[in-house]
Design a protein around this motif. Structure first.
Motif, short mmCIF file in Angstrom:
data_model
loop_
_atom_site.label_atom_id
_atom_site.label_comp_id
_atom_site.label_asym_id
_atom_site.label_seq_id
_atom_site.Cartn_x
_atom_site.Cartn_y
_atom_site.Cartn_z
N ARG A 70 70.88 42.19 -6.02
CA ARG A 70 71.84 42.37 -7.26
C ARG A 70 70.80 44.14 -7.88
O ARG A 70 72.34 45.55 -8.06
CB ARG A 70 71.25 42.29 -8.17
N LYS A 71 69.73 44.38 -7.78
CA LYS A 71 69.34 46.03 -8.51
C LYS A 71 70.00 46.78 -7.01
O LYS A 71 70.56 47.76 -7.00
CB LYS A 71 68.20 46.03 -7.87
N MET A 72 69.55 46.52 -5.81
CA MET A 72 69.80 47.28 -5.04
C MET A 72 71.31 47.39 -4.41
O MET A 72 71.86 48.79 -4.33
CB MET A 72 69.09 47.65 -3.29
N PHE B 197 59.77 39.49 -10.23
CA PHE B 197 60.46 38.95 -11.67
C PHE B 197 59.52 38.40 -12.87
O PHE B 197 60.08 38.14 -13.62
CB PHE B 197 61.75 38.67 -11.59
N HIS C 181 62.34 52.04 -10.87
CA HIS C 181 62.66 51.58 -11.79
C HIS C 181 62.91 53.04 -12.54
O HIS C 181 63.21 52.92 -13.32
CB HIS C 181 61.54 51.08 -11.98
N ALA D 282 72.62 51.28 -16.66
CA ALA D 282 71.79 50.31 -17.74
C ALA D 282 71.06 49.66 -17.52
O ALA D 282 70.35 49.65 -17.81
CB ALA D 282 72.51 51.03 -19.54
N TRP D 283 71.67 49.13 -16.55
CA TRP D 283 71.32 47.73 -16.65
C TRP D 283 70.90 47.29 -14.91
O TRP D 283 70.15 46.27 -14.43
CB TRP D 283 72.60 46.67 -15.88
N ILE D 284 70.92 49.03 -13.91
CA ILE D 284 70.18 48.77 -12.67
C ILE D 284 68.41 48.25 -12.74
O ILE D 284 67.96 47.37 -12.52
CB ILE D 284 69.67 50.16 -12.67
N THR D 285 67.96 48.43 -13.85
CA THR D 285 66.16 48.20 -14.71
C THR D 285 66.37 46.98 -14.71
O THR D 285 65.05 46.48 -15.21
CB THR D 285 65.91 49.14 -16.27
N ARG D 286 67.62 46.06 -15.07
CA ARG D 286 67.53 44.78 -15.69
C ARG D 286 67.77 44.55 -15.34
O ARG D 286 67.85 42.43 -14.91
CB ARG D 286 67.70 44.47 -17.29
N ALA D 287 68.29 44.20 -13.01
CA ALA D 287 69.41 43.30 -12.11
C ALA D 287 68.42 42.30 -12.26
O ALA D 287 66.80 42.67 -12.33
CB ALA D 287 69.16 44.51 -11.55
N PRO D 288 68.68 40.88 -11.81
CA PRO D 288 68.10 40.19 -12.21
C PRO D 288 67.42 39.54 -10.80
O PRO D 288 66.67 38.07 -10.79
CB PRO D 288 68.75 38.73 -12.28
N LEU E 82 62.97 51.71 -3.36
CA LEU E 82 63.43 49.29 -3.83
C LEU E 82 63.81 49.25 -2.07
O LEU E 82 62.81 47.95 -2.13
CB LEU E 82 65.30 49.52 -4.88
N GLU F 234 61.34 45.06 -19.99
CA GLU F 234 62.91 45.36 -19.59
C GLU F 234 63.24 44.66 -18.28
O GLU F 234 64.21 44.26 -18.03
CB GLU F 234 62.78 46.77 -19.45
N MET F 235 62.69 45.72 -17.10
CA MET F 235 62.71 44.90 -16.03
C MET F 235 63.18 43.20 -15.71
O MET F 235 64.00 43.04 -15.41
CB MET F 235 61.81 45.24 -14.15
N THR G 148 66.07 40.11 -17.13
CA THR G 148 67.59 38.85 -17.55
C THR G 148 67.24 37.84 -16.72
O THR G 148 67.86 36.88 -16.91
CB THR G 148 68.30 39.83 -16.12
N ALA G 149 66.60 38.05 -15.42
CA ALA G 149 65.28 37.17 -14.07
C ALA G 149 65.17 36.35 -15.23
O ALA G 149 65.76 34.75 -15.22
CB ALA G 149 64.30 37.63 -13.27
N ILE H 221 72.05 49.73 -7.55
CA ILE H 221 72.25 51.35 -7.37
C ILE H 221 73.29 51.80 -6.51
O ILE H 221 73.61 52.88 -6.87
CB ILE H 221 70.65 51.43 -6.82
#
Lengths: 310, 252, 310, 252
Positions: free
Chosen positions: C61-63, D74, D25, C51-57, D51, D238-239, D242-243, C66
């Motif tokens: 970190r996103k990569m 971001f 995404h 659930a946090w993949i879409t919100r990684a900063p 990505l 949403e995306m 956090t940032a 996943i």
């Protein structure tokens, strides 16, 4: 025919036609088309604005927006009732909407992309609607005329709130200003178009005017709208996306550049940015609500039965 | 009012306001998507009232500590919100939304009724005003529970599923804040244990009369308002997105 | 019985038991339970992190996230295969999961509330899992042992990444520090609990140890975990939510305070914060995927038929 | 490279990167919720690759103007994103997601293939590397289209609905950016009209072979990447949550 002559004489005397009265079939047909289309517009119009209730930037704005969208639902309800006085049922009208047969205002097929769109819709879209509705408040059909009087009062309030919002942002931070300008740029032309095709391309207008359903032509109403809004927007320090726009001191009118009617017809014919999504959203709500409506019907029937048995 | 009592009251008003704000958010997600136009209006109306209550509670807090209600609503992080988990849960189907609203209304009516005799006049006055609205909500949602509970097999199944999912969460409405006993001792707010007793008796009776099964296995019962569900972060990301989009904006 | 004696002698000699080999029914039963539970844990474990993949900063970190969640899905797949060698089918295992009969690691019934939870899960939860899996890599059942070797290698990588993340935030801005500390506070005790009840409350352990499925007790593994992680977390400038925690120089162990086993059993028995939601999410995915699986089956059958006919 | 060409290339790289980022995404929203574990893995793998491509394109842009890829991803607002509307659309059902991925893969394979002979070496090299991955994606999604198109009546209906909904949006992938002709003239990127011809021929054939109806009434075809759908704002809320949660953070 005598009845028709008497009918037209009543209208000429400024009398209102009421539900029980005789009326030409074409009069009835045009009114059903217009009123139901108007009702659908209120209901579909809840979608682009309603989606921003959860994102309103202050408690006050959030409250104003919920109240506004709720008013629109109320207008829809009121207009469906007005149409029902002409012998059409809510179910028939809903069916026509969901099947794509009935139209609603093309303006709601444009997306709301930022918060400034909410203010801009209030200012421009409600502003254009009010011009139209003020005219329709003179309409020869009593229930529609009275609905318009009531709706106009509320819309005038929304219009004022929208204007105040956009002017606030136009005087705000650079980001707020840019957001407001972007919204005006995107909504100006669609607002002009929502008042309908030029008189020369509007075959129904003469009949509607003769029967007192409309008292002005599309171009007249559009001109009133521009004359009011163009100077106010410019005064707010914003620009309009029409390089040809100029004030004509001879006529006292603001003269606009050519309207892109290809875009208008594309949107009317289902190819606007949001046509599919708006209809899909309505269909989905209807489909997902089926079990609720069924439960209510079963419950009501059972209660009635019990009442009879007792 | 001494400082500990004042701080306890600020905490309580925050929890009250957050509950209303988040519940109004979930309800307002339905706008334009209700099963019947009339009910779209009714639910928007309820959302509007709850939002109004949130504004009142934030306002009473503001009177105590000078805080800005919009700052509290739009610039606090998820970890600082003090709403119950019940109100954060995604809106679900119509049964889920109406049941939650019913359980909340039943609690709110009883709580407001008791708080009318608060020794803190602003609270008593606010409660008296809200109570009329809340009674109307409760009448409305109560009727829905009966109609869906006694409607079709499908509507009964959905109501029961909603109840199974929410019953444990709803108990959190009656968990006092850490310093709430101070307020109870001063007669500022009622003892939640008493409110709970009345609530349990009222809701279980109505739910059972509506054809729903109780008691249930409780399941998870949140015990603190310092922890939230996984849903609050995203809810706030959405809710605060415009306000935070331009941090320099002074006026919205 | 001779076969049992021979079986136990093989294990005593350190031989691996392989799929075709004779084994006691209870040995098979315990392994199916453990391996499928382990597989389910990987699959359910995708939810709180996914659930946090879409919100990684950040893009990096996103990569990483996943890739990590994808690894977990791969582990699930690999473990289901290992369990299948014991004569149980994927469908049976899924059915047991969806009906709530089968368990998965209780740790996944806690919510992920902030981004720091992602680092903390990597550090503490994967850290605890590795301790357990390192032991299981010695397991007497060949397929499980080999699965553990492979999985451990990847988990070690995740563990390192999680630790690096939390330490970065512990040295970051005040908000980042607070976020990291909050995450450690929430995950520390559940991580200790996920290694299972005290030895005195773990009736299966002696049998599992005798048959070489486990080579250490829960308390031994837990002590190893604490001895490694407690000093590292303190060194990172963070605190641990256990006022009784202290280093015992006599034994070289970090001694922890009492564990809230009531909470542990509440979560195991379905009353953790996320039990309902996790199971609901899996059921929903399964139900919504039914038409896809059906389409694949029909398509495959048709292709086969055509191939035969040709 | 003269300044106008450089600016045009920066714009193109941004559009390429934004497409990949937003598509990744939407795909990643499926993680943990796929219909089959193996497909959960496959789609996560595709999301990861897309990505990766986004990172490469932002990186090539960074080499030209020193921009920070994470800042672009971001801290840009919805109005500044230059992705196509197709990739923003909510994930829908499995048919919708796989069809979108297929239409995009088919475009990307052809585009990357052509750009291998770019006169701008970094672009040519990047394309050559990505092409292997994209061919694998295309093989995978192409097979899905056939299996669902020729599966059950239900799966065919869902695929057709997805196609009806996406076909007009997909055409936007072939609308050149305002200054793209400069890049074509320099041989830096291929002419999209040629790519489109190959794409149309390839996709219509495969879609029809899979039992789907074409041609369709086009419906809405977005013409500019400066306008988005109503979905992008919430997607970015949403995306970027956090940032943007801690604007002072230097390292994540």
């Amino acid at each position: 025919e005598a009845r028709l002559a008497e009918f037209e004489a009543r209208i000429a005397r400024g009398e209102k036609i009421e539900p029980g009265d005789w009326m030409p079939e074409e009069y009835r047909r045009q009114l059903v088309r217009m009123i139901s289309q108007h009702a659908h517009s209120e209901v579909v119009g809840m979608l682009p604005e309603g989606a921003w209730i959860t994102r309103a930037p202050s408690l006050k704005r959030k409250m104003i927006l919920i109240a506004k969208v709720q008013d629109e639902a109320g207008h829809g309800q009121y207009l469906y009732h007005a149409a029902e006085t002409l012998g059409v049922t809510r179910e028939e009208m809903l069916e026509a909407l969901l099947s794509g047969k009935a139209k609603y205002s093309s303006i709601f097929n444009y997306p709301t992309l930022t918060w400034a769109d909410i203010g801009t819709i209030g200012w421009l879209v409600d502003g254009a609607a009010i011009k139209n509705q003020t005219m329709l408040a003179q309409c020869s059909y009593g229930p529609y005329s009275r609905a318009m009087v009531r709706i106009c009062a509320e819309e005038t309030f929304h219009h004022k709130q929208g204007k105040e919002m956009v002017i606030t942002y136009a005087q705000g931070t650079p980001k707020q200003r840019a957001m407001a300008q972007d919204a005006i740029n995107r909504w100006w032309w669609p607002a002009l178009m929502m008042l309908g095709p030029h008189d020369s391309d509007s075959p129904n207008t003469p009949t509607l005017v003769k029967w007192g359903i409309k008292t002005k032509t599309n171009d007249q109403v559009r001109q009133e709208f521009i004359n009011e809004h163009a100077p106010e927007i410019l005064e707010a320090g914003l620009t309009l996306p029409d390089p040809d726009l100029r004030y004509d001191s001879a006529t006292g009118n603001w003269v606009h550049g050519p309207i892109d009617w290809d875009e208008f017809w594309a949107v009317v014919n289902g190819n606007g940015p949001m046509n599919k999504e708006r209809l899909e959203a309505r269909r989905k709500a209807h489909a997902e609500g089926a079990w609720v409506r069924e439960a209510l019907a079963v419950y009501a029937a059972r209660k009635q039965q019990t009442a009879v048995a007792v | 009012m001494n400082e500990p009592v004042k701080q306890a009251l600020i905490a309580k008003l925050t929890a009250l306001a957050d509950d209303e704000l988040i519940l109004a958010h979930r309800d307002s997600e339905w706008v334009g998507h209700g099963p019947i136009l009339e009910e779209d209006i009714a639910l928007a109306n309820i959302a509007q009232d709850e939002l109004g209550h949130a504004t009142v509670w934030y306002g009473l807090r503001s009177a105590l500590d000078g805080s800005d209600p919009d700052q509290l609503a739009f610039f606090r992080d998820a970890t600082a919100f003090r709403n119950s988990e019940l109100v954060e849960l995604p809106r679900g189907d119509w049964a889920f939304t109406l049941l939650r609203q019913y359980l909340f209304d039943a609690y709110e009516v009883l709580w407001l009724h008791a708080v009318q005799s608060s020794t803190y006049p602003p609270l008593a006055e606010a409660a008296a005003k809200m109570l009329r609205e809340e009674r109307f909500h409760l009448q409305h949602t109560q009727a829905w529970i009966e109609r869906l509970g006694q409607g079709t097999a499908e509507s009964n199944r959905r109501m029961q599923a909603a109840l199974d999912g929410q019953w444990g969460y709803a108990q959190q409405l009656f968990v006092p804040l850490p310093d709430e006993p101070l307020l109870v001792a001063e007669g500022i707010v009622p003892d939640l244990a008493e409110v709970k007793e009345a609530w349990l008796s009222r809701t279980t009776q109505h739910l059972q009369n509506s054809g729903l099964r109780l008691p249930l296995q409780m399941g998870y019962q949140p015990t603190t308002r310092e922890i939230h569900t996984e849903h609050l972060w995203s809810l706030l990301a959405e809710m605060q997105s415009t306000a935070r989009w331009d941090p320099e904006a002074k006026v919205w």
